[in-house]
Scaffold this motif. Sequence first.
Motif, PDB file in Angstrom:
ATOM      1  N   ILE A 400       0.855  -1.183   0.000  1.00 38.85           N
ATOM      2  CA  ILE A 400       0.000   0.000   0.000  1.00 38.85           C
ATOM      3  C   ILE A 400       0.893   1.235   0.000  1.00 38.85           C
ATOM      4  N   ARG A 401       0.539   2.210  -0.804  1.00 39.57           N
ATOM      5  CA  ARG A 401       1.200   3.512  -0.790  1.00 39.57           C
ATOM      6  C   ARG A 401       2.715   3.423  -0.961  1.00 39.57           C
ATOM      7  N   SER A 402       3.153   2.677  -1.957  1.00 41.21           N
ATOM      8  CA  SER A 402       4.590   2.604  -2.248  1.00 41.21           C
ATOM      9  C   SER A 402       4.944   3.741  -3.196  1.00 41.21           C
ATOM     10  N   PHE A 403       5.333   4.868  -2.622  1.00 45.10           N
ATOM     11  CA  PHE A 403       5.545   6.057  -3.440  1.00 45.10           C
ATOM     12  C   PHE A 403       6.772   5.941  -4.340  1.00 45.10           C
ATOM     13  N   ASP A 404       7.727   5.089  -3.941  1.00 51.51           N
ATOM     14  CA  ASP A 404       8.900   4.904  -4.794  1.00 51.51           C
ATOM     15  C   ASP A 404       8.497   4.326  -6.151  1.00 51.51           C
ATOM     16  N   VAL A 405       7.597   3.346  -6.138  1.00 54.76           N
ATOM     17  CA  VAL A 405       7.169   2.728  -7.394  1.00 54.76           C
ATOM     18  C   VAL A 405       6.365   3.727  -8.231  1.00 54.76           C
ATOM     19  N   LEU A 406       5.568   4.533  -7.541  1.00 51.81           N
ATOM     20  CA  LEU A 406       4.746   5.520  -8.249  1.00 51.81           C
ATOM     21  C   LEU A 406       5.635   6.571  -8.926  1.00 51.81           C
ATOM     22  N   ILE A 407       6.667   6.988  -8.242  1.00 53.30           N
ATOM     23  CA  ILE A 407       7.592   7.971  -8.833  1.00 53.30           C
ATOM     24  C   ILE A 407       8.238   7.386 -10.088  1.00 53.30           C
ATOM     25  N   GLN A 408       8.671   6.134  -9.981  1.00 56.77           N
ATOM     26  CA  GLN A 408       9.281   5.499 -11.146  1.00 56.77           C
ATOM     27  C   GLN A 408       8.280   5.464 -12.315  1.00 56.77           C
ATOM     28  N   TYR A 409       7.051   5.120 -11.988  1.00 55.65           N
ATOM     29  CA  TYR A 409       6.021   5.009 -13.016  1.00 55.65           C
ATOM     30  C   TYR A 409       5.744   6.354 -13.688  1.00 55.65           C
ATOM     31  N   GLU A 423      -5.461  13.424 -15.537  1.00 56.49           N
ATOM     32  CA  GLU A 423      -5.923  12.126 -16.040  1.00 56.49           C
ATOM     33  C   GLU A 423      -5.249  10.989 -15.275  1.00 56.49           C
ATOM     34  N   ILE A 424      -3.931  11.086 -15.120  1.00 56.60           N
ATOM     35  CA  ILE A 424      -3.194  10.001 -14.457  1.00 56.60           C
ATOM     36  C   ILE A 424      -3.557   9.908 -12.972  1.00 56.60           C
ATOM     37  N   PHE A 425      -3.801  11.059 -12.350  1.00 60.82           N
ATOM     38  CA  PHE A 425      -4.207  11.033 -10.941  1.00 60.82           C
ATOM     39  C   PHE A 425      -5.464  10.187 -10.758  1.00 60.82           C
ATOM     40  N   GLU A 426      -6.434  10.400 -11.642  1.00 56.24           N
ATOM     41  CA  GLU A 426      -7.679   9.628 -11.543  1.00 56.24           C
ATOM     42  C   GLU A 426      -7.413   8.133 -11.705  1.00 56.24           C
ATOM     43  N   GLU A 427      -6.561   7.797 -12.646  1.00 51.58           N
ATOM     44  CA  GLU A 427      -6.243   6.378 -12.866  1.00 51.58           C
ATOM     45  C   GLU A 427      -5.547   5.766 -11.656  1.00 51.58           C
ATOM     46  N   VAL A 428      -4.564   6.498 -11.135  1.00 57.06           N
ATOM     47  CA  VAL A 428      -3.775   5.982 -10.015  1.00 57.06           C
ATOM     48  C   VAL A 428      -4.654   5.765  -8.788  1.00 57.06           C
ATOM     49  N   LYS A 429      -5.594   6.690  -8.588  1.00 53.16           N
ATOM     50  CA  LYS A 429      -6.492   6.573  -7.432  1.00 53.16           C
ATOM     51  C   LYS A 429      -7.373   5.328  -7.498  1.00 53.16           C
ATOM     52  N   GLU A 430      -7.543   4.806  -8.692  1.00 51.31           N
ATOM     53  CA  GLU A 430      -8.381   3.609  -8.863  1.00 51.31           C
ATOM     54  C   GLU A 430      -7.637   2.324  -8.490  1.00 51.31           C
ATOM     55  N   THR A 431      -6.322   2.404  -8.330  1.00 49.02           N
ATOM     56  CA  THR A 431      -5.579   1.187  -8.004  1.00 49.02           C
ATOM     57  C   THR A 431      -5.724   0.867  -6.522  1.00 49.02           C
ATOM     58  N   PHE A 432      -5.501  -0.393  -6.216  1.00 50.33           N
ATOM     59  CA  PHE A 432      -5.598  -0.847  -4.833  1.00 50.33           C
ATOM     60  C   PHE A 432      -4.513  -0.181  -3.992  1.00 50.33           C
ATOM     61  N   CYS A 433      -3.320  -0.075  -4.582  1.00 47.31           N
ATOM     62  CA  CYS A 433      -2.173   0.429  -3.834  1.00 47.31           C
ATOM     63  C   CYS A 433      -2.349   1.885  -3.418  1.00 47.31           C
ATOM     64  N   TYR A 434      -2.921   2.671  -4.300  1.00 48.67           N
ATOM     65  CA  TYR A 434      -2.930   4.114  -4.057  1.00 48.67           C
ATOM     66  C   TYR A 434      -4.324   4.675  -3.856  1.00 48.67           C
ATOM     67  N   ASN A 435      -5.283   3.861  -3.459  1.00 48.24           N
ATOM     68  CA  ASN A 435      -6.638   4.414  -3.400  1.00 48.24           C
ATOM     69  C   ASN A 435      -6.810   5.441  -2.286  1.00 48.24           C
ATOM     70  N   SER A 436      -5.829   5.524  -1.380  1.00 45.56           N
ATOM     71  CA  SER A 436      -5.958   6.516  -0.313  1.00 45.56           C
ATOM     72  C   SER A 436      -5.117   7.766  -0.580  1.00 45.56           C
ATOM     73  N   ILE A 437      -4.518   7.825  -1.752  1.00 42.77           N
ATOM     74  CA  ILE A 437      -3.653   8.988  -2.030  1.00 42.77           C
ATOM     75  C   ILE A 437      -4.502  10.259  -2.133  1.00 42.77           C
ATOM     76  N   ASP A 438      -4.019  11.345  -1.560  1.00 44.91           N
ATOM     77  CA  ASP A 438      -4.797  12.587  -1.674  1.00 44.91           C
ATOM     78  C   ASP A 438      -4.067  13.596  -2.572  1.00 44.91           C
ATOM     79  N   ARG A 439      -4.754  14.674  -2.825  1.00 41.56           N
ATOM     80  CA  ARG A 439      -4.266  15.658  -3.793  1.00 41.56           C
ATOM     81  C   ARG A 439      -2.913  16.254  -3.356  1.00 41.56           C
ATOM     82  N   ASP A 440      -2.777  16.488  -2.051  1.00 40.99           N
ATOM     83  CA  ASP A 440      -1.518  17.068  -1.557  1.00 40.99           C
ATOM     84  C   ASP A 440      -0.341  16.136  -1.797  1.00 40.99           C
TER      85      ASP A 440
END
Length: 820
Positions: A400-409, A423-440
């Motif tokens: 959950i919330r592996s920001f290192d992988v997200l940065i690479q992506y 567009e990508i923010f909406e997609e990323v929020k739909e994943t299991f890993c990042y569904n709790s990510i907020d705008r900040d």
Amino acid sequence: MAEEKALIPIAEGWFEDQGWKPFQFQRESWHAYLSGYNGLVNAPTGSGKTYSLVMPILLEYIRENGGATSSVGKNGLRAIWITPIKALAKEISNSAQRAVAGLGLDWQVSLRTGDTSPADRQKMKKNPPEFLITTPESLQLMLAQKGYPKFFKNLRAVVCDEWHELMGSKRGVQMELGLSRLKTICPKLKIWGISATIGNMDEAVQALLGASLDKGKSKIIRSDIKKVIEVESVLPDTLEKLPWAGHLGVNLIDKVIPIIKNSNSTLIFTNTRSFAEIWYQKLLDRAPELAGTMAMHHGSISRELRDWVEDALHNEQLKAVVCTSSLDLGVDFRPVETIIQIGSPKGVARFMQRAGRSGHQPGALSKIYFVPTHSLELVEAAALREAIKVGLVEDRIPFIRSFDVLIQYLVTLAVSDGFDEREIFEEVKETFCYNSIDRDEWLWLLSFITTGGSSLTAYDEYRKVEIEDGLYKVTNRRIAMRHRLSIGTIVSDSSLKVKYITGKYIGTIEEWFIARLSPGDVFWFAGRNLEFVRIKEMVVQVRNTKKKAKAVPSWMGGRMPLSSQMSVMLRKKLHGVTLKGKKTDPELNFLMPLMELQRKRSHLPNKDEFLIEYFKSKEGYHVLMYPFEGRFVHEGMGALLAKRISEITPITLSIAMNDYGFELLSDREIPIYEALETDVLTSDNLYQDIQGSMNSVEMARRRFRDIASISGLVFKGYPGQQIKDRHLQSSSQLFFDVFHDYEADNLLLLQAYEEVMDFQLEEARMRRALERIHQQKIIVTEPEKPTPFAFPIMVDRMREKLSSEKLEDRIRRMTLDFEE
DNA sequence: GACCTGCTGCGGTCTG
């Protein structure tokens, strides 16, 4: 569905031509896929799981084309099959090709991995195959290509094979992100996974499909194939012959040799690479006639050698292979007759996986021999048998919330066509890993890739991504190239190559091991005596020798604690021991005298009791506790208790642990009764107290090495001129220190601390354990002599301090001590 | 000669 009525018989007909009959789960998969579902197929290896999804993918195509086949190159990429291991790709390709030809299609089936030549990659890019077999890393690389949406536009299906292997790792996160992109650019995409049985099957589907698809049509297809697994422990003639402590288990070698000899093919699984080396050597010593028909296989041996072993096993040239989990997956070779497991496998799933290597045919019996390395391990054998019987298998916990992988992506997307952050923010929020990510958090990540974040703003190197016409893009070619080179989430440990002077590559070894040797010394590696000649440019040069080896290398690997499912079963079996009457497990009957000794000297706890032992010896005052929760939890619990006790009275305590319990040792009396009265085992304030008791900064710093590498903060070097691990280590530590001092809210820094809590200390598991203990009756005994439960923990502590000979002396003396 | 804990997996251009 009417059309299915016409389609399914095509597949059935082909199955009939092969002399096969489709299994129920295969038919179910075909129907579900053709009716538009996404989902997960739960089936064991060797059950035709590949055809459960290859077939409907082809049938769907036939349906769309009204039964007609069309020429290659016109269709574009239709299906991607993801495998976590390159070695499996060939086999999948063969199956797919067989089905393609069988249904009369002219689809092209191709592999795309790191081994694929640049020319073939180019060809594939211009003229994509219909069916592509690839790895999670290669999929990311394809997303790093300019114009990737066009490449993927006809894609209808992604299949994630061995999803259970990926989902509990950052590679799984990488898949989630890749899929989130494909879902948008391929509107008709269906996503399917194939998974072995795990405890959290529903979560596996959620992680694979993400929020959007999981809410839609999704299904889990469970295979109806039942595997019967028989567990037989290899027992010595008498209980006295089995040591109370130890991990190697070679004292049972004479019982193991006949098992190997009586079977046409045997896999001998050990827990570590060095044990594989040692067992191989000892087996040859004891049974020289096995030479030539026995081999060894583990992850530090060169690919070439391993391939040879796999082929030889397949062709029945080899009778036995000593291996580590390197043969858990990999080549789906012909089943072997016999499986032997040396020492505790630590988890039910791993044990079942290995057992399943024998009796491969659906419905056949799989038999596995368990060789204990110390007495109490036999309780684990009984626990494993029961877990298999009741179907208790481990969960795979998605990251959950592996920001290192997200940065690479994000940089990957910026390298290819650039991305629109909304567009990508909406997609990323739909994943299991990042569904709790907020705008900040998202804005922080964007600023990190464009400016390096607040602490690295001054350095151009970390301004990787620029904003051009609203798109986040990498324009610098050097940055783009470096990024492509470092795509992936596997961070390798430091190692040196071992080569013959003639240049032939044998495998890898760790620097610290070779540092102990001088030129001329002989060590045992890859099943041979090697003389160390010199180190030249990060390569250890060796030559064969007849001289006897004086050392066997060991590697610093991951440490696997007992799984929580195993813990549950272990405690259950121990409770069974406290009940009267004969036990159904032969292991427990065998162990009864030892258990009686435990009862006599101290106490044998049942399921409602928690045992604490307190005694004095020449070494000092010992407190031992036995939660049976695995060594990570015990390590944390030990530190927690040490901290809480030292708040009662200033005292220095040293901590030792194994998978069964832990020990606190002091030269002064330990106020254990007072401590228990003040509720020293409470789970209140757990988080704060752990932080205060462990050196969590140091632990996070170590954890940060991988994070820095995955997020692209440190560069591992160009191929052929790898940067030394020491540099990697020190530069990642530098980043850690900078963030620690100047940017406390850095998401990568916070992630390092989270990972320590989740994976290293298993905080959630510790909390549950403390809550369970709270419900139990605490029994404190004061044994005169160390007990069978205490002994292995005390030995492990001494192992770290004493040289081997002295330790052996000490163990002998302690053992003598035990005799009544 | 004895002594031996610590797994596995991946991965290189763009453009014309």
